[in-house]
Write a protein that holds these residues in place. Structure first.
Motif, PDB file in Angstrom:
ATOM      1  N   VAL A 255       0.846  -1.192   0.000  1.00 16.46           N
ATOM      2  CA  VAL A 255       0.000   0.000   0.000  1.00 16.46           C
ATOM      3  C   VAL A 255       0.885   1.245   0.000  1.00 16.46           C
ATOM      4  CG1 VAL A 255      -1.761   1.324   1.237  1.00 16.46           C
ATOM      5  CG2 VAL A 255      -1.848  -1.172   1.240  1.00 16.46           C
ATOM      6  N   ALA A 256       0.549   2.210  -0.843  1.00 16.63           N
ATOM      7  CA  ALA A 256       1.238   3.498  -0.866  1.00 16.63           C
ATOM      8  C   ALA A 256       0.180   4.603  -0.814  1.00 16.63           C
ATOM      9  CB  ALA A 256       2.110   3.629  -2.103  1.00 16.63           C
ATOM     10  N   PHE A 257       0.651   5.830  -0.583  1.00 15.44           N
ATOM     11  CA  PHE A 257      -0.283   6.925  -0.326  1.00 15.44           C
ATOM     12  C   PHE A 257       0.050   8.132  -1.200  1.00 15.44           C
ATOM     13  CE2 PHE A 257       0.216   4.335   3.423  1.00 15.44           C
ATOM     14  CZ  PHE A 257      -1.084   4.123   3.854  1.00 15.44           C
ATOM     15  N   VAL A 258      -0.988   8.863  -1.558  1.00 13.49           N
ATOM     16  CA  VAL A 258      -0.831  10.122  -2.279  1.00 13.49           C
ATOM     17  C   VAL A 258      -1.862  11.097  -1.719  1.00 13.49           C
ATOM     18  CG1 VAL A 258      -2.390   9.390  -4.136  1.00 13.49           C
ATOM     19  CG2 VAL A 258      -0.720  11.217  -4.566  1.00 13.49           C
ATOM     20  N   ARG A 259      -1.482  12.349  -1.653  1.00 13.91           N
ATOM     21  CA  ARG A 259      -2.376  13.353  -1.073  1.00 13.91           C
ATOM     22  C   ARG A 259      -3.584  13.598  -1.984  1.00 13.91           C
ATOM     23  NH1 ARG A 259      -0.453  17.604   2.696  1.00 13.91           N
ATOM     24  NH2 ARG A 259      -2.213  18.996   3.120  1.00 13.91           N
ATOM     25  N   LEU A 260      -4.738  13.802  -1.356  1.00 19.62           N
ATOM     26  CA  LEU A 260      -5.948  14.169  -2.088  1.00 19.62           C
ATOM     27  C   LEU A 260      -6.056  15.687  -2.086  1.00 19.62           C
ATOM     28  CD1 LEU A 260      -8.669  13.314  -3.444  1.00 19.62           C
ATOM     29  CD2 LEU A 260      -9.683  13.442  -1.151  1.00 19.62           C
ATOM     30  N   GLU A 261      -6.270  16.271  -3.243  1.00 17.21           N
ATOM     31  CA  GLU A 261      -6.419  17.726  -3.331  1.00 17.21           C
ATOM     32  C   GLU A 261      -7.769  18.135  -2.746  1.00 17.21           C
ATOM     33  OE1 GLU A 261      -7.131  20.449  -7.060  1.00 17.21           O
ATOM     34  OE2 GLU A 261      -4.974  20.051  -6.864  1.00 17.21           O
ATOM     35  N   THR A 262      -7.720  19.035  -1.758  1.00 16.71           N
ATOM     36  CA  THR A 262      -8.948  19.517  -1.112  1.00 16.71           C
ATOM     37  C   THR A 262      -8.839  21.031  -0.951  1.00 16.71           C
ATOM     38  OG1 THR A 262      -7.976  19.108   1.086  1.00 16.71           O
ATOM     39  CG2 THR A 262      -9.365  17.374   0.164  1.00 16.71           C
ATOM     40  N   SER A 263      -9.987  21.699  -0.835  1.00 15.43           N
ATOM     41  CA  SER A 263      -9.993  23.160  -0.667  1.00 15.43           C
ATOM     42  C   SER A 263      -9.395  23.567   0.674  1.00 15.43           C
ATOM     43  CB  SER A 263     -11.422  23.693  -0.797  1.00 15.43           C
ATOM     44  OG  SER A 263     -12.272  23.089   0.170  1.00 15.43           O
TER      45      SER A 263
END
Length: 297
Positions: A255-263
């Motif tokens: 499992v790897a992670f990436v940031r979710l773009e949020t306001s």
């Protein structure tokens, strides 16, 4: 009839000194009243505790056993007022804390370390609960402090923001979302299978994801309540999942992670939550400690 603390102290003094005169001097009294105390004590106990003659005083077998318990009872009696004062001030006692599973990935451990350092005589009783269970526990006086997610009834509960963090997308290693080289957008997730939060057991995260990256019903392959379960399903290739940044501390292979773009850069909130009318002094001392150390959490 019960024996008195004065009788116990008189007996212990005689047992220590093995001499009525010296014991009476130690207790700042005369010998005759001390002798009467011991006689009354022996009548109440129903056994001879001391053997005495003109030359010496010795403990009987019953007296040796009774001496151990007498010292213990006097110790409890002497410490009880101080213990009561400490409980009244909140320096001692019990604080029952309800916490969400996700809060254990970083915040909870540091919080407990801070409490142990500043309030070592306050016992902490932990219960893993989703936020709605914490709210019920606070109302029923089953817990004193919650680590939960908003919203709360601010009429009934005090709350303070404890921690903010980003929302990440967890994906199987090699997934196309991990190769973008930038935060993932809602558009990037179109047609992507998703392991989704339960709308009832994990309502906070479900609502949060619905606001920032709505997932089509046909793309939801599973709904679960615990972040750890989501990550295992991601590792199995069942889909991607939305998790708080602290979940990246969990070493799940594959499992790897990436940031979710949020306001809002850090939309995931964790709050301290307590009943405003709590009568537990240890709770208020606990909140004071956490307020001082807020920057470390």
């Amino acid at each position: 009839m019960a024996f008195t603390l004065e009788q116990l102290r008189g007996f212990v003094a005689v047992a220590d000194e093995l001499h009525f005169g010296r014991a009476a001097a130690r207790l700042k009294m005369t010998q005759p009243p001390l002798s009467r105390q011991i006689q009354k004590l022996e009548r109440v106990v129903g056994a001879q505790l001391l053997e005495r003659d003109n030359r010496r005083v010795t403990l009987t077998a019953a007296g040796q056993v009774f001496l151990v318990e007498a010292r213990r009872l006097l110790g409890l009696a002497d410490s009880a007022p101080e213990l009561a004062r400490r409980v009244s001030s909140g320096a001692s006692g019990v604080v029952r804390i309800g916490f969400t599973a996700a809060s254990t990935y970083g915040v909870l451990g540091r919080l407990l370390n801070d409490l142990a350092a500043e309030l070592p005589d306050v016992d902490v009783d932990l219960s893993e609960m989703v936020t709605r269970e914490q709210v019920a526990g606070l109302l029923n006086e089953e817990v004193d402090l919650g680590l939960g997610r908003p919203p709360f009834d601010e009429e009934a509960f005090g709350n303070r923001l404890l921690h903010r963090e980003a929302l990440l997308v967890a994906a199987p290693v090699g997934h196309r979302l991990l190769e973008l080289g930038r935060p993932v957008t809602a558009a990037d997730l179109a047609s992507t299978p998703v392991v989704m939060h339960s709308p009832t057991q994990a309502k906070y995260f479900y609502d949060l994801v619905a606001r920032v990256a709505p997932v089509a019903a046909e793309n939801t392959v599973h709904t679960v309540s615990q972040v750890l379960t989501m990550l295992w399903l991601v590792a199995a290739g069942r889909g991607v999942a939305f998790v708080p940044a602290s979940a990246a501390r969990l070493p799940i292979e594959g499992v790897a992670f990436v940031r979710l773009e949020t306001s809002v850069p850090q939309p995931v909130e964790l709050h301290l939550l307590w009943a405003k009318d709590s009568k537990n002094p240890a709770l208020w001392r606990t909140l004071a400690v956490l307020e001082r150390r807020a920057g470390r959490l």
